[in-house]
Design a protein around this motif. Sequence first.
Motif, PDB file in Angstrom:
ATOM      1  N   PRO A   1       6.372  14.466  -1.955  1.00 32.27           N
ATOM      2  CA  PRO A   1       7.227  15.174  -0.963  1.00 32.27           C
ATOM      3  C   PRO A   1       7.086  14.231   0.357  1.00 32.27           C
ATOM      4  N   PRO A   2       8.136  14.493   1.102  1.00 31.36           N
ATOM      5  CA  PRO A   2       8.135  13.410   2.254  1.00 31.36           C
ATOM      6  C   PRO A   2       7.119  14.074   3.288  1.00 31.36           C
ATOM      7  N   PRO A   3       6.657  13.543   4.418  1.00 29.72           N
ATOM      8  CA  PRO A   3       5.689  13.902   5.163  1.00 29.72           C
ATOM      9  C   PRO A   3       6.426  15.224   5.997  1.00 29.72           C
TER      10      PRO A   3
ATOM     11  N   ASN B   1       0.915 -10.195   2.778  1.00 27.80           N
ATOM     12  CA  ASN B   1       1.019  -8.918   2.146  1.00 27.80           C
ATOM     13  C   ASN B   1       1.910  -8.093   1.490  1.00 27.80           C
ATOM     14  N   VAL B   2       3.239  -8.807   1.574  1.00 24.30           N
ATOM     15  CA  VAL B   2       4.484  -8.417   1.147  1.00 24.30           C
ATOM     16  C   VAL B   2       4.713  -8.527  -0.419  1.00 24.30           C
ATOM     17  N   ARG B   3       4.685  -7.172  -0.945  1.00 21.21           N
ATOM     18  CA  ARG B   3       5.049  -7.183  -2.364  1.00 21.21           C
ATOM     19  C   ARG B   3       6.084  -6.123  -2.879  1.00 21.21           C
ATOM     20  N   LEU B   4       6.412  -6.365  -4.166  1.00 22.14           N
ATOM     21  CA  LEU B   4       7.287  -5.353  -4.762  1.00 22.14           C
ATOM     22  C   LEU B   4       6.620  -4.027  -4.931  1.00 22.14           C
ATOM     23  N   LEU B   5       7.234  -2.918  -4.491  1.00 24.43           N
ATOM     24  CA  LEU B   5       6.523  -1.553  -4.893  1.00 24.43           C
ATOM     25  C   LEU B   5       7.464  -0.830  -5.947  1.00 24.43           C
ATOM     26  N   GLU B   6       6.635  -0.703  -6.838  1.00 29.66           N
ATOM     27  CA  GLU B   6       7.148   0.031  -8.113  1.00 29.66           C
ATOM     28  C   GLU B   6       7.268   1.579  -8.039  1.00 29.66           C
ATOM     29  N   LEU B   7       8.225   2.105  -7.985  1.00 29.65           N
ATOM     30  CA  LEU B   7       8.503   3.608  -7.785  1.00 29.65           C
ATOM     31  C   LEU B   7       7.990   4.570  -8.890  1.00 29.65           C
ATOM     32  N   PRO B   8       7.443   5.644  -8.855  1.00 34.01           N
ATOM     33  CA  PRO B   8       7.152   6.299 -10.059  1.00 34.01           C
ATOM     34  C   PRO B   8       8.702   6.999 -10.296  1.00 34.01           C
TER      35      PRO B   8
ATOM     36  N   ALA C   1      14.952 -14.197   1.010  1.00 36.44           N
ATOM     37  CA  ALA C   1      14.715 -13.118   1.890  1.00 36.44           C
ATOM     38  C   ALA C   1      14.334 -11.928   1.201  1.00 36.44           C
ATOM     39  N   VAL C   2      13.785 -11.024   2.118  1.00 39.08           N
ATOM     40  CA  VAL C   2      13.296  -9.796   1.530  1.00 39.08           C
ATOM     41  C   VAL C   2      13.663  -8.639   2.876  1.00 39.08           C
ATOM     42  N   VAL C   3      13.762  -7.567   2.283  1.00 35.96           N
ATOM     43  CA  VAL C   3      13.989  -6.395   3.353  1.00 35.96           C
ATOM     44  C   VAL C   3      12.697  -5.429   3.130  1.00 35.96           C
ATOM     45  N   ALA C   4      11.928  -5.446   3.900  1.00 38.97           N
ATOM     46  CA  ALA C   4      10.470  -4.892   3.697  1.00 38.97           C
ATOM     47  C   ALA C   4      10.147  -3.923   4.853  1.00 38.97           C
ATOM     48  N   TRP C   5       9.379  -2.866   4.229  1.00 35.87           N
ATOM     49  CA  TRP C   5       9.086  -1.702   5.375  1.00 35.87           C
ATOM     50  C   TRP C   5       7.660  -1.599   5.228  1.00 35.87           C
ATOM     51  N   HIS C   6       7.080  -1.003   6.464  1.00 36.93           N
ATOM     52  CA  HIS C   6       5.542  -0.597   6.443  1.00 36.93           C
ATOM     53  C   HIS C   6       5.391   0.528   7.192  1.00 36.93           C
ATOM     54  N   GLY C   7       6.180   1.170   7.547  1.00 36.32           N
ATOM     55  CA  GLY C   7       5.954   2.561   8.408  1.00 36.32           C
ATOM     56  C   GLY C   7       6.998   2.812   9.337  1.00 36.32           C
ATOM     57  N   SER C   8       6.865   3.972   9.820  1.00 36.06           N
ATOM     58  CA  SER C   8       8.060   4.285  11.288  1.00 36.06           C
ATOM     59  C   SER C   8       7.371   5.619  11.771  1.00 36.06           C
ATOM     60  N   ALA C   9       7.846   6.051  12.576  1.00 37.66           N
ATOM     61  CA  ALA C   9       7.721   7.337  13.468  1.00 37.66           C
ATOM     62  C   ALA C   9       7.258   8.585  12.681  1.00 37.66           C
ATOM     63  N   ILE C  10       7.365   8.509  11.325  1.00 35.09           N
ATOM     64  CA  ILE C  10       7.215   9.731  10.620  1.00 35.09           C
ATOM     65  C   ILE C  10       5.590   9.206   9.766  1.00 35.09           C
ATOM     66  N   GLN C  11       5.061   8.179  10.020  1.00 37.38           N
ATOM     67  CA  GLN C  11       3.923   7.884   9.201  1.00 37.38           C
ATOM     68  C   GLN C  11       2.834   8.873   9.656  1.00 37.38           C
ATOM     69  N   GLU C  12       1.719   8.884   8.902  1.00 40.42           N
ATOM     70  CA  GLU C  12       0.556  10.089   8.956  1.00 40.42           C
ATOM     71  C   GLU C  12      -0.399   9.532   9.917  1.00 40.42           C
TER      72      GLU C  12
ATOM     73  N   GLN D   1       3.012   3.861   1.840  1.00 35.61           N
ATOM     74  CA  GLN D   1       1.940   4.417   2.391  1.00 35.61           C
ATOM     75  C   GLN D   1       1.488   5.796   1.450  1.00 35.61           C
ATOM     76  N   GLN D   2       2.739   6.296   0.996  1.00 38.26           N
ATOM     77  CA  GLN D   2       2.241   7.789   0.540  1.00 38.26           C
ATOM     78  C   GLN D   2       1.794   7.483  -0.945  1.00 38.26           C
ATOM     79  N   LEU D   3       2.107   6.195  -1.406  1.00 40.30           N
ATOM     80  CA  LEU D   3       1.820   6.010  -2.662  1.00 40.30           C
ATOM     81  C   LEU D   3       0.550   4.934  -2.711  1.00 40.30           C
ATOM     82  N   GLY D   4      -0.191   4.810  -1.720  1.00 36.61           N
ATOM     83  CA  GLY D   4      -1.336   4.098  -1.494  1.00 36.61           C
ATOM     84  C   GLY D   4      -1.232   2.620  -1.638  1.00 36.61           C
ATOM     85  N   CYS D   5      -0.237   2.095  -1.174  1.00 39.12           N
ATOM     86  CA  CYS D   5      -0.026   0.722  -1.104  1.00 39.12           C
ATOM     87  C   CYS D   5      -0.506   0.088   0.295  1.00 39.12           C
ATOM     88  N   ALA D   6      -1.518  -0.608   0.570  1.00 37.96           N
ATOM     89  CA  ALA D   6      -1.900  -1.042   1.613  1.00 37.96           C
ATOM     90  C   ALA D   6      -1.194  -2.472   1.825  1.00 37.96           C
ATOM     91  N   CYS D   7       0.152  -2.331   1.961  1.00 36.84           N
ATOM     92  CA  CYS D   7       0.962  -3.445   2.143  1.00 36.84           C
ATOM     93  C   CYS D   7       2.200  -3.288   2.838  1.00 36.84           C
TER      94      CYS D   7
END
Length: 229
Positions: free
Chosen positions: A225-227, A213-220, A120-131, A172-178
């Motif tokens: 900054p948040p939207p 199109n689910v993949r691990l996101l490696e954070l910098p 199983a995975v817990v995976a995000w792809h946006g919310s009410a604050i997406q731009e 989305q902020q890091l440019g991941c189309a995923c």
Amino acid sequence: MRRLAGLLALALLAGCATTGTNGTTRPGLAAVEVDGDTLVYRGPIEAWGFEQAHALLEMDVGIRRLAIASGGGSIEIGMLLGALVRDHGLDVRILAPGCYSSCANYVFPAGRRKTIDPGAVVAWHGSAIQERWDVPDEHEEALELYLAEARARQAAFFRSIGVDEQVTVIGQQLGCACTWFLTAEDMARFGIRDVEVPPGYAATQVAVDDQANVRLLELPATLPPPPAF
């Protein structure tokens, strides 16, 4: 937008319910039942499933955990279900294939302790604050009115559970189309703590066609900054 959302909700709520001894299900939609001290929820995050979960929690004071597998659904219902988890102090267990979208946004982080099953995975792809929102021009004004309210409710919800809502848009902020998932260490950077992941979680392969199109996101080391709205 409210009218469109209402029509969609009516479509989701259509169907015939069948009732068992310890839960309720509808063909093709959410299945909700109690198994020992666990409330088991499988299917979309929608009003009917929330109502069944709420009713079972009110009836059974012995429930200590929510086990869930969901591809997501409504923003508003996701927050309501997350609030149930928060208010009842439930642990959350994620069943395969996982917890996506509004399930990841609002239900998973509201848990007291959180466990992710193998596969199983817990995976995000946006919310009410997406731009970015792809809607016809004639719906843009209605969308903005809807989002102003939804963003305020979402901000209040995340404050109530001590989690940074940026987790819902960081990919989305890091440019991941995923659709992205995070290591337990990176979840903790947003305040999502007490998470137990299975061995090899970072290399989990999602075997569901519509989640390919689910993949691990490696954070910098330093996050953007948040939207701002």
